[in-house]
Write a protein that holds these residues in place. Sequence first.
Motif, short mmCIF file in Angstrom:
data_model
loop_
_atom_site.label_atom_id
_atom_site.label_comp_id
_atom_site.label_asym_id
_atom_site.label_seq_id
_atom_site.Cartn_x
_atom_site.Cartn_y
_atom_site.Cartn_z
N ALA A 191 38.08 76.00 60.99
CA ALA A 191 38.11 75.64 59.57
C ALA A 191 38.29 76.91 58.74
O ALA A 191 37.37 77.74 58.69
N PRO A 192 39.43 77.10 58.10
CA PRO A 192 39.63 78.32 57.32
C PRO A 192 38.66 78.39 56.14
O PRO A 192 38.23 77.38 55.59
N ALA A 193 38.34 79.61 55.75
CA ALA A 193 37.38 79.80 54.67
C ALA A 193 37.93 79.35 53.33
O ALA A 193 37.19 78.81 52.49
N LYS A 194 39.21 79.54 53.11
CA LYS A 194 39.81 79.20 51.82
C LYS A 194 40.58 77.90 51.94
O LYS A 194 41.29 77.66 52.91
N GLY A 195 40.45 77.07 50.93
CA GLY A 195 41.04 75.74 50.98
C GLY A 195 42.50 75.71 50.56
O GLY A 195 43.16 76.74 50.35
N VAL A 206 48.79 67.37 57.95
CA VAL A 206 47.40 67.81 57.83
C VAL A 206 47.14 68.99 58.76
O VAL A 206 46.37 69.91 58.42
N LYS A 207 47.80 69.02 59.91
CA LYS A 207 47.64 70.14 60.84
C LYS A 207 48.48 71.34 60.42
O LYS A 207 48.03 72.49 60.54
N MET A 261 44.89 78.93 58.47
CA MET A 261 44.35 79.75 59.55
C MET A 261 45.12 81.07 59.66
O MET A 261 44.53 82.15 59.76
N LEU A 262 46.44 80.96 59.65
CA LEU A 262 47.27 82.14 59.81
C LEU A 262 47.12 83.09 58.62
O LEU A 262 47.09 84.31 58.79
N ARG A 263 47.02 82.52 57.45
CA ARG A 263 46.79 83.33 56.25
C ARG A 263 45.49 84.12 56.38
O ARG A 263 45.42 85.31 56.02
N GLN A 264 44.44 83.48 56.90
CA GLN A 264 43.15 84.15 57.05
C GLN A 264 43.23 85.26 58.09
O GLN A 264 42.70 86.36 57.88
N ILE A 265 43.90 85.01 59.21
CA ILE A 265 44.05 86.03 60.24
C ILE A 265 44.77 87.26 59.68
O ILE A 265 44.42 88.40 59.99
N ALA A 266 45.77 87.01 58.84
CA ALA A 266 46.55 88.11 58.26
C ALA A 266 45.86 88.77 57.07
O ALA A 266 46.39 89.74 56.52
#
Length: 310
Positions: free
Chosen positions: A95-99, A44-45, A52-57
């Motif tokens: 909490a990342p924006a995209k699920g 889950v983590k 999270m990493l996808r969003q940062i990139a």
Amino acid sequence: MNRQALIIDCDPGVDDAVALMLAFGASELDLLAVTTVGGNVPQVKTTRNARMLRQIADREDVPVHAGADRPLRRKPAGAGEFHGAEGLGFMAPFAPAKGVADGHGVDALINAVNAREPGTVALAVLGPMTNLALALRREPMLAKRLGPVAVMGGARREGGNITASAEFNVWADPEAADEVMRSGLPVTLFGLDATHQVRATDARIAAVADLRTPMADTAAAMMRFSQQVEREIVGGDAPPVHDLCPVAWLLRPDLFDLAPCRIQVETASELTRGHTAVEFRAGVAGSQPHRWAVSADANGVFDLIMDKTR
């Protein structure tokens, strides 16, 4: 430009995070998916961390699929002492924006490979091999349909990092690693013999940080955390960045020396659980379906990080 189609199977993890930054920034790669597995921290983590990493990139075009949450037969084991309780070192979780994408990671892997011409989809496995083993059980022809398969796992000359002879990813799910090695899949393994040559020195971390981009800042922060752990637990100063190696090899195979071999994994003994027996002698091995990374050009690997995270 012909882009290499790639799936990354991972358990982020600070070194997974650096590898993902490299992959997210590489225009030569057509990232079809990121699949996650329980390993360094629970699944889950690892799934949240990948998002999270996808969003940062700024790579929310890449779907993240949750995969296996436990080994084939063992109880889940973590490595939070090396990655932080949440898996990403000093980074506070958000909490990342995209699920998470629909569909299990194993199904995503199978479907992505079957949707393309045989031999055209590469796979980088940066955590325990559970998802790949499950995919091969369900679709044995993957052993012939997959393109290059690059795995971070195993140890020989360097000894282990979780026991005297075992590396963590293989130790965490030795049965999965054993099934993959026996499947006929021509796997290339980047074990500790090579990854211990790719170390985040002060100068290398500072050079990445000086780029001052979100991806470079993230990669540098992960390596700084690893450096602190290296000092406190291992007694060194420059931590290895293990998971960089498979992705770097897919981008620049000339940075690594490989040797043909046969690899077998110990599953029966608790003393040597996850030991990788790497046999280079053709007369003893019988056949040599695998390749083992014996050396790495660390400067070249870090040049790649500098180039792709600008």
